[in-house]
Enzyme design. Structure first.
Site, PDB file in Angstrom:
ATOM      1  N   CYS A   1       0.840  -1.212   0.000  1.00 41.20           N
ATOM      2  CA  CYS A   1       0.000   0.000   0.000  1.00 41.20           C
ATOM      3  C   CYS A   1       0.864   1.247   0.000  1.00 41.20           C
ATOM      4  CB  CYS A   1      -0.892   0.026   1.235  1.00 41.20           C
ATOM      5  SG  CYS A   1      -2.051  -1.340   1.315  1.00 41.20           S
TER       6      CYS A   1
HETATM    7  C1  BEZ Z   1       0.640  -4.627   1.913  1.00 39.02           C
HETATM    8  O1  BEZ Z   1       0.140  -3.562   1.583  1.00 39.02           O
HETATM    9  O2  BEZ Z   1       1.830  -4.832   1.801  1.00 39.02           O
HETATM   10  C2  BEZ Z   1      -0.204  -5.754   2.440  1.00 39.02           C
HETATM   11  C3  BEZ Z   1      -1.359  -5.453   3.148  1.00 39.02           C
HETATM   12  C4  BEZ Z   1      -2.119  -6.489   3.660  1.00 39.02           C
HETATM   13  C5  BEZ Z   1      -1.725  -7.790   3.444  1.00 39.02           C
HETATM   14  C6  BEZ Z   1      -0.590  -8.070   2.707  1.00 39.02           C
HETATM   15  C7  BEZ Z   1       0.190  -7.035   2.214  1.00 39.02           C
END
Ligand code: BEZ
Length: 212
Positions: free
Chosen positions: A45
């Site tokens: 994200c």
């Molecule tokens: C991420 O944004 O890296 C992420 C968020 C939730 C689960 C897995 C990865």
């Protein structure tokens, strides 16, 4: 009931990192890409938000606003933005909605319980100035989105709204398009496609992109 293409995007009021967002009013007469993030302070994200901030002018060129939503609250987002700016070489320049009660996430079906029952998946909603949902994309949390693809979809939607064409596989802005099969009148074909077209099959007619 799940949101379907052609539906009016559900309206809502929510707090964001740039103040209160009354969604339909906030969109105004622009297009909007609303996209969800599973959680603050997560790596994928962080890169996605940085990418959108760095390329925001590409959305603006397309008369399109961008709005992120993450199920944490606004104070959490404010802390996270510092990390985004530090690690992604950018300044945040669009709002992130706080959604601790998962109101927006529920309204848009962004939580897919068989994937995860509390976090959102990576949803993207393309909304036009009439507030209609025109396209949707859904990825799992583990797959970061390709924002070139998101810009490409906006280009296709805006082009096909204005010309009687559709965009073929792997089309990019400037590539040849297909003429919609319903258009058969020879005079209209000549008028709409003065650069001509190539009929590979009666139903498969390629033409240079009409607005280039
Ligand atoms: C991420 O944004 O890296 C992420 C968020 C939730 C689960 C897995 C990865």
């Amino acid at each position: 009931m799940a949101i379907q293409l052609g539906d009016i995007a559900p309206d809502f009021t929510a707090e964001s990192t740039e103040g209160t967002v009354r969604f339909h009013q906030w969109i105004g007469d622009k297009w909007c890409v609303l996209f969800s993030h599973p959680k603050d302070f997560t790596p994928v994200c962080t890169t996605e938000l940085g990418m959108v901030a760095r390329t925001k002018q590409e959305f603006e060129k397309r008369n399109c606003k961008v709005l992120a939503v993450s199920v944490d609250d606004v104070p959490s987002h404010t802390g996270w933005i510092k990390d985004i700016e530090e690690t992604q070489s950018t300044r945040m320049n669009f709002p992130i909605l706080g959604d601790p009660e998962r109101k927006v996430a529920s309204l848009y079906g962004m939580i897919h319980p068989n994937a995860n029952d509390t976090l959102t998946v990576r949803s993207v909603f393309f909304i036009d100035p009439q507030k209609k949902v025109r396209a949707m994309i859904t990825y799992p949390a583990s797959t970061g989105r390709d924002f070139n693809e998101i810009l490409r979809v906006i280009d296709s939607l805006q082009l096909t709204d204005n010309y009687k064409v559709a965009t073929p596989a792997n089309w990019k802005n400037g590539d040849d398009c297909v003429i919609v099969p319903a258009l058969q009148d020879p005079e209209e074909l000549k008028r709409r496609f003065p650069k001509g077209f190539k009929a590979l099959k009666p139903y498969l007619r390629m033409t240079p992109q009409p607005n280039k």
